[in-house]
Design a protein around this motif. Structure first.
Motif, PDB file in Angstrom:
ATOM      1  N   TRP B 475       0.837  -1.212   0.000  1.00 38.15           N
ATOM      2  CA  TRP B 475       0.000   0.000   0.000  1.00 38.15           C
ATOM      3  C   TRP B 475       0.870   1.259   0.000  1.00 38.15           C
ATOM      4  CZ3 TRP B 475      -5.575   0.510   1.797  1.00 38.15           C
ATOM      5  CH2 TRP B 475      -6.295  -0.651   1.457  1.00 38.15           C
ATOM      6  N   GLN B 476       1.976   1.209   0.752  1.00 45.07           N
ATOM      7  CA  GLN B 476       2.852   2.385   0.744  1.00 45.07           C
ATOM      8  C   GLN B 476       3.429   2.603  -0.646  1.00 45.07           C
ATOM      9  OE1 GLN B 476       5.584   1.706   4.040  1.00 45.07           O
ATOM     10  NE2 GLN B 476       4.127   2.537   5.528  1.00 45.07           N
ATOM     11  N   LYS B 477       3.701   1.508  -1.326  1.00 46.24           N
ATOM     12  CA  LYS B 477       4.240   1.622  -2.682  1.00 46.24           C
ATOM     13  C   LYS B 477       3.190   2.182  -3.637  1.00 46.24           C
ATOM     14  CE  LYS B 477       6.238  -1.159  -6.405  1.00 46.24           C
ATOM     15  NZ  LYS B 477       5.151  -1.146  -7.379  1.00 46.24           N
ATOM     16  N   GLU B 478       1.980   1.629  -3.548  1.00 43.60           N
ATOM     17  CA  GLU B 478       0.958   2.012  -4.521  1.00 43.60           C
ATOM     18  C   GLU B 478       0.350   3.380  -4.236  1.00 43.60           C
ATOM     19  OE1 GLU B 478       0.509   0.435  -7.161  1.00 43.60           O
ATOM     20  OE2 GLU B 478       1.126  -1.632  -6.807  1.00 43.60           O
ATOM     21  N   PHE B 479       0.165   3.687  -2.968  1.00 48.94           N
ATOM     22  CA  PHE B 479      -0.645   4.873  -2.651  1.00 48.94           C
ATOM     23  C   PHE B 479       0.139   5.986  -1.950  1.00 48.94           C
ATOM     24  CE2 PHE B 479      -3.625   1.122  -2.144  1.00 48.94           C
ATOM     25  CZ  PHE B 479      -4.058   1.179  -3.460  1.00 48.94           C
ATOM     26  N   TYR B 480       1.377   5.714  -1.535  1.00 51.27           N
ATOM     27  CA  TYR B 480       2.172   6.731  -0.841  1.00 51.27           C
ATOM     28  C   TYR B 480       3.561   6.862  -1.477  1.00 51.27           C
ATOM     29  CZ  TYR B 480      -1.635   6.585   2.480  1.00 51.27           C
ATOM     30  OH  TYR B 480      -2.888   6.646   3.040  1.00 51.27           O
ATOM     31  N   GLU B 481       3.579   6.685  -2.804  1.00 48.66           N
ATOM     32  CA  GLU B 481       4.793   6.880  -3.602  1.00 48.66           C
ATOM     33  C   GLU B 481       6.000   6.127  -3.050  1.00 48.66           C
ATOM     34  OE1 GLU B 481       4.935  11.112  -3.568  1.00 48.66           O
ATOM     35  OE2 GLU B 481       3.386  11.304  -5.116  1.00 48.66           O
ATOM     36  N   GLY B 482       5.745   4.981  -2.482  1.00 50.69           N
ATOM     37  CA  GLY B 482       6.838   4.114  -2.065  1.00 50.69           C
ATOM     38  C   GLY B 482       7.553   4.553  -0.797  1.00 50.69           C
ATOM     39  N   ARG B 483       6.982   5.501  -0.071  1.00 49.40           N
ATOM     40  CA  ARG B 483       7.638   5.930   1.178  1.00 49.40           C
ATOM     41  C   ARG B 483       7.379   4.887   2.257  1.00 49.40           C
ATOM     42  NH1 ARG B 483       5.424  10.583  -0.905  1.00 49.40           N
ATOM     43  NH2 ARG B 483       3.586  10.383   0.400  1.00 49.40           N
ATOM     44  N   LYS B 484       8.386   4.042   2.446  1.00 53.37           N
ATOM     45  CA  LYS B 484       8.233   2.957   3.419  1.00 53.37           C
ATOM     46  C   LYS B 484       8.525   3.460   4.814  1.00 53.37           C
ATOM     47  CE  LYS B 484       9.592  -0.931   0.485  1.00 53.37           C
ATOM     48  NZ  LYS B 484      10.595  -1.992   0.308  1.00 53.37           N
ATOM     49  N   ILE B 485       7.618   3.193   5.720  1.00 54.04           N
ATOM     50  CA  ILE B 485       7.913   3.500   7.120  1.00 54.04           C
ATOM     51  C   ILE B 485       7.320   2.417   8.007  1.00 54.04           C
ATOM     52  CG2 ILE B 485       5.944   5.137   7.180  1.00 54.04           C
ATOM     53  CD1 ILE B 485       7.580   6.514   9.502  1.00 54.04           C
ATOM     54  N   ALA B 486       8.119   1.962   8.945  1.00 56.55           N
ATOM     55  CA  ALA B 486       7.673   1.006   9.969  1.00 56.55           C
ATOM     56  C   ALA B 486       7.160  -0.299   9.383  1.00 56.55           C
ATOM     57  CB  ALA B 486       6.594   1.636  10.865  1.00 56.55           C
ATOM     58  N   VAL B 487       7.734  -0.699   8.240  1.00 56.05           N
ATOM     59  CA  VAL B 487       7.282  -1.950   7.642  1.00 56.05           C
ATOM     60  C   VAL B 487       8.406  -2.974   7.481  1.00 56.05           C
ATOM     61  CG1 VAL B 487       5.296  -1.025   6.419  1.00 56.05           C
ATOM     62  CG2 VAL B 487       7.540  -0.954   5.328  1.00 56.05           C
ATOM     63  N   GLU B 488       9.623  -2.588   7.799  1.00 51.03           N
ATOM     64  CA  GLU B 488      10.723  -3.546   7.686  1.00 51.03           C
ATOM     65  C   GLU B 488      11.354  -3.736   9.054  1.00 51.03           C
ATOM     66  OE1 GLU B 488      12.692  -2.853   3.381  1.00 51.03           O
ATOM     67  OE2 GLU B 488      12.506  -1.054   4.608  1.00 51.03           O
ATOM     68  N   PHE B 489      11.505  -4.997   9.450  1.00 51.29           N
ATOM     69  CA  PHE B 489      12.067  -5.266  10.775  1.00 51.29           C
ATOM     70  C   PHE B 489      12.463  -6.729  10.862  1.00 51.29           C
ATOM     71  CE2 PHE B 489       8.289  -7.576  11.877  1.00 51.29           C
ATOM     72  CZ  PHE B 489       7.272  -6.919  11.206  1.00 51.29           C
ATOM     73  N   GLY B 490      12.955  -7.092  12.000  1.00 49.63           N
ATOM     74  CA  GLY B 490      13.143  -8.510  12.283  1.00 49.63           C
ATOM     75  C   GLY B 490      14.406  -9.133  11.706  1.00 49.63           C
ATOM     76  N   LYS B 491      15.328  -8.277  11.218  1.00 47.81           N
ATOM     77  CA  LYS B 491      16.556  -8.847  10.639  1.00 47.81           C
ATOM     78  C   LYS B 491      17.291  -9.714  11.656  1.00 47.81           C
ATOM     79  CE  LYS B 491      17.669  -5.448   7.070  1.00 47.81           C
ATOM     80  NZ  LYS B 491      16.678  -4.387   7.397  1.00 47.81           N
ATOM     81  N   HIS B 492      17.145  -9.371  12.932  1.00 47.23           N
ATOM     82  CA  HIS B 492      17.918 -10.091  13.946  1.00 47.23           C
ATOM     83  C   HIS B 492      17.084 -11.117  14.703  1.00 47.23           C
ATOM     84  CE1 HIS B 492      20.982  -7.192  13.031  1.00 47.23           C
ATOM     85  NE2 HIS B 492      20.102  -6.231  13.228  1.00 47.23           N
ATOM     86  N   THR B 493      15.823 -11.259  14.299  1.00 47.82           N
ATOM     87  CA  THR B 493      14.971 -12.224  14.999  1.00 47.82           C
ATOM     88  C   THR B 493      15.102 -13.585  14.343  1.00 47.82           C
ATOM     89  OG1 THR B 493      13.422 -10.434  15.414  1.00 47.82           O
ATOM     90  CG2 THR B 493      12.612 -12.676  15.797  1.00 47.82           C
ATOM     91  N   ASP B 494      15.479 -14.563  15.119  1.00 44.97           N
ATOM     92  CA  ASP B 494      15.605 -15.923  14.599  1.00 44.97           C
ATOM     93  C   ASP B 494      14.395 -16.724  15.096  1.00 44.97           C
ATOM     94  OD1 ASP B 494      16.156 -18.614  14.147  1.00 44.97           O
ATOM     95  OD2 ASP B 494      18.332 -18.259  14.230  1.00 44.97           O
ATOM     96  N   PHE B 495      13.430 -16.925  14.214  1.00 44.96           N
ATOM     97  CA  PHE B 495      12.182 -17.566  14.631  1.00 44.96           C
ATOM     98  C   PHE B 495      12.369 -19.040  14.994  1.00 44.96           C
ATOM     99  CE2 PHE B 495      10.373 -13.756  12.758  1.00 44.96           C
ATOM    100  CZ  PHE B 495       9.273 -13.509  13.564  1.00 44.96           C
ATOM    101  N   VAL B 496      13.337 -19.678  14.357  1.00 37.56           N
ATOM    102  CA  VAL B 496      13.594 -21.077  14.712  1.00 37.56           C
ATOM    103  C   VAL B 496      14.083 -21.170  16.153  1.00 37.56           C
ATOM    104  CG1 VAL B 496      15.072 -23.071  14.239  1.00 37.56           C
ATOM    105  CG2 VAL B 496      13.939 -21.882  12.353  1.00 37.56           C
ATOM    106  N   LYS B 497      15.018 -20.270  16.490  1.00 41.73           N
ATOM    107  CA  LYS B 497      15.519 -20.255  17.877  1.00 41.73           C
ATOM    108  C   LYS B 497      14.402 -19.885  18.853  1.00 41.73           C
ATOM    109  CE  LYS B 497      20.421 -19.267  17.214  1.00 41.73           C
ATOM    110  NZ  LYS B 497      21.353 -18.142  17.073  1.00 41.73           N
ATOM    111  N   LEU B 498      13.563 -18.951  18.422  1.00 34.86           N
ATOM    112  CA  LEU B 498      12.434 -18.544  19.267  1.00 34.86           C
ATOM    113  C   LEU B 498      11.556 -19.748  19.574  1.00 34.86           C
ATOM    114  CD1 LEU B 498      10.767 -16.026  20.413  1.00 34.86           C
ATOM    115  CD2 LEU B 498       9.486 -16.180  18.289  1.00 34.86           C
ATOM    116  N   ALA B 499      11.228 -20.512  18.526  1.00 31.13           N
ATOM    117  CA  ALA B 499      10.387 -21.695  18.708  1.00 31.13           C
ATOM    118  C   ALA B 499      11.098 -22.703  19.604  1.00 31.13           C
ATOM    119  CB  ALA B 499      10.055 -22.311  17.347  1.00 31.13           C
TER     120      ALA B 499
END
Lengths: 76, 571
Positions: B475-499
């Protein structure tokens, strides 16, 4: 919009009035006047509200839908 | 007996078997009764939101009331999201909440919240117990209200004094508080429906969640076959007609299939059963089925004409209505009609199929669904969270049975899928349960992995891990000219380890060729098993109708074929 009047008979339990009022509040419909009196185990609530055909239809439908409502009468 | 016992007696007499919840101060009198009751299984969740969603999952599978409980204050407010979710999707759940003693109401007592007031607009009905004597009656009425007519959530707020107060229960005098009856429809009504259906040149059926709720999938399929009419489905009707059925056209609306939206736009008769025509279904109302007479059947009279004007409105549950239509139709003869429309829809359907196989890494979400389709056991129950993975699943996942695809439709509650999967597995312990999940959603409810492990509730989490909120990015891409905010995260979260940290198993998958093996291993393990799938961030992976745009004017995903509705233009 013209004022419409509706008379609702509803079981008198905790929150009987808020149940009715939130139908209006949630949709941003205005209320001009509310009168309520207790009749036996029920409350009779008269509501006067500005409404077009659509608002009137929604309000009557939702009042009828209340689990505790017993009778809904509309008068112009 | 005390009020708490009265509630529990009510639960038992309603044949309740499971309750999902968390105890707390004001809930203790009830919990003490649970302790004495081996026939009522209490499943301790890690967060009350999970308890409400688990109750929903249980209910969505069985069609029975799902039960959940929290204490007063934050316990109750944490339940709210799940209650609102059940309200939007007409799921019968009963929520019990502890409350401070009556004389402390309004005194800002510890853990006091106006639970009754908060839940008034998001329940079908709610109670606050004012005396112990009402405990049994209100509990049983709550079940009856929750299931009757259009189902929905009912909450009972239980002040502590009413729970410890003593009263005498006389079950022989019990009867349900009477509810309003549904209107009866005459045979002429359905006869008129059949005439309209038989005389239509370009009929379409739109099935909504009401078909699922009424267990009317078989009747829907029979009617489609009798009329040789294509069926479009809303997200809550997924599986009502098997998605593999030749007359099942698939998903309508904002993220629907192009063929469906074009067919609806060009039909001359739309039989809509058990749908409330939400904005995600209709798009711009003026462009929705503009040439069609709409026959709208719904159990809730207030739905008729609420969003879409109708030619015929019928208040009925989906099963009764479809059975009546079938009965009348069986007596009349369908004339051999020019089925040009059907041929055109069929041609468009073929054109609309995209190639979802791919070797791309990170893996395309549609490819993950394709690989899951290959190994998905026939009886598997799939839940989803909310976001891109959900839309891809709704679009492409093969669902052959009703009540086998559980998703948060109306409310769009991220974090629904995992607790709902727990409830589903409790409801159907012999069936594999798979939560199709996204990383954004899973992290909101990841504590429920511990619930599943500690209660020995095996399930598979297929995690579409794209490191962010895929659909919000789109939606940010289509309707807000690609201004991404608060949509990328979790680079350091290891879900396998979490589980693993919670006692579950986990495995990472990085290539499409590994998905089937990993999923089979997870399902066969009979454990709580997370498959962490490296998923591409697809900005536009799906057809998209801009909010309130016309359904026929879709922005196409990067892999969508351009479907040309020229067939219809020939008219």
């Amino acid at each position: 919009m013209q004022n419409k009047k509706v008379i609702v008979t509803i079981k008198d339990s905790v929150g009987a009035l808020p149940r009715i009022i939130q139908i209006f509040a949630r949709r941003g419909f205005a209320i001009e006047e509310v009168h309520a009196k207790t009749i036996g185990e029920n409350k009779e609530v008269i509501i006067i509200f500005p409404a077009d055909e659509y608002i009137q239809k929604i309000v009557l439908g939702q009042l009828n839908k209340l689990v505790d409502s017993i009778e809904v009468k509309d008068e112009v | 007996m005390n009020g708490a016992r009265g509630v529990v007696e009510g639960l038992l007499d309603e044949k309740a078997e499971v309750i999902f919840g968390i105890p707390g101060g004001a809930a203790l009198p009830i919990y003490d009764e649970f302790h004495k009751e081996p026939n009522l299984r209490h499943i301790h969740m890690m967060h009350e939101q999970g308890a409400a969603h688990a109750a929903e999952g249980y209910s969505r599978v069985l069609g029975k009331v799902g039960l959940c409980m929290g204490t007063s204050g934050p316990g109750a407010t944490n339940l709210v999201t799940g209650i609102a979710d059940a309200f939007m999707d007409s799921v019968p759940i009963v929520a019990l909440t502890g409350q401070v003693p009556t004389k402390l109401l309004g005194k800002d007592a510890f853990q006091e919240t106006d639970t009754f007031g908060i839940t008034l607009p998001i329940t079908k009905h709610n109670f606050r117990l004012s005396k112990s004597e009402d405990a049994y009656q209100n509990t049983r009425d709550a079940f009856n209200i929750s299931l009757s007519g259009r189902p929905g959530p009912v909450l009972i707020d239980l002040p502590k004094d009413t729970m410890v107060g003593e009263f005498e229960l006389n079950k022989e005098q019990f009867k349900y508080t009477q509810l309003k009856a549904l209107p009866q429809n005459s045979n002429e009504v359905f006869s008129k429906v059949v005439d309209l259906l038989f005389n239509a040149e370009r009929p379409m059926i739109l099935a909504g969640g009401g078909v699922t709720i009424a267990n009317a999938g078989l009747e829907l399929t029979k009617l489609a076959e009798l009329l040789r009419c294509y069926v479009a489905t809303t997200i809550t009707a997924r599986g009502a007609i098997p998605t593999t059925h030749p007359l099942s056209l698939g998903q309508i609306g904002m993220h629907g299939r192009q063929v469906v939206n074009h067919s609806i736009a060009n039909c001359d008769l739309l039989l809509a059963v058990g749908t409330r025509f939400s904005d995600r279904i209709t798009g711009n109302l003026e462009a929705f089925a503009p040439n069609a007479k709409i026959i709208h059947i719904d159990i809730d009279a207030t739905e008729l004409g609420k969003n879409v004007p109708f030619h015929m409105g019928i208040v009925s549950d989906a099963k009764t209505a479809l059975q009546s239509i079938l009965a009348v139709a069986a007596q009349k003869k369908l004339q051999g009609k020019d089925n040009l429309f059907r041929q055109r829809v069929k041609a468009l359907d073929v054109e609309c199929r995209c190639n979802i196989a791919s070797d791309d890494t990170p893996i395309r979400p549609e490819t993950i669904i394709k690989e899951i389709n290959e190994i998905l056991p026939e009886n598997a129950i799939v839940t989803t969270e909310v976001g891109h993975h959900q839309m891809f699943a709704t679009h492409f996942l093969k669902v052959k049975n009703p009540r086998h695809f559980l998703t948060s439709a109306g409310a769009g509650t991220m974090g629904f899928g995992l607790p709902a999967a727990i409830g589903a597995k409790v409801a159907a312990p012999d069936q594999p349960v798979i939560d199709i999940s996204g990383d954004g959603s899973l992290i909101m409810v990841c504590q429920e992995i511990a619930t599943a492990v500690e209660n020995d509730i095996p399930l598979t989490i297929a995690l579409f891990n794209n490191g962010g909120y895929g659909i919000v990015q789109q939606w940010q891409k289509e309707f807000y000219e690609g201004r991404k905010i608060a949509v990328e995260f979790g680079k350091h979260t290891d879900f396998v380890k979490l589980a693993q940290s919670m006692g579950a198993e986990g495995i990472k998958v990085e290539r499409p060729s590994e998905i089937q093996e990993a999923m089979k291993q997870a399902i066969m393990s009979d454990k709580v098993f997370l498959v962490d799938i490296a998923t591409s961030t697809v900005d536009n992976g799906m057809p998209l109708v801009p909010p309130l745009g016309k359904n026929t004017e879709m922005l196409l995903g990067q892999h969508c074929p351009l479907v040309n509705p020229r067939y219809f233009d020939a008219e």
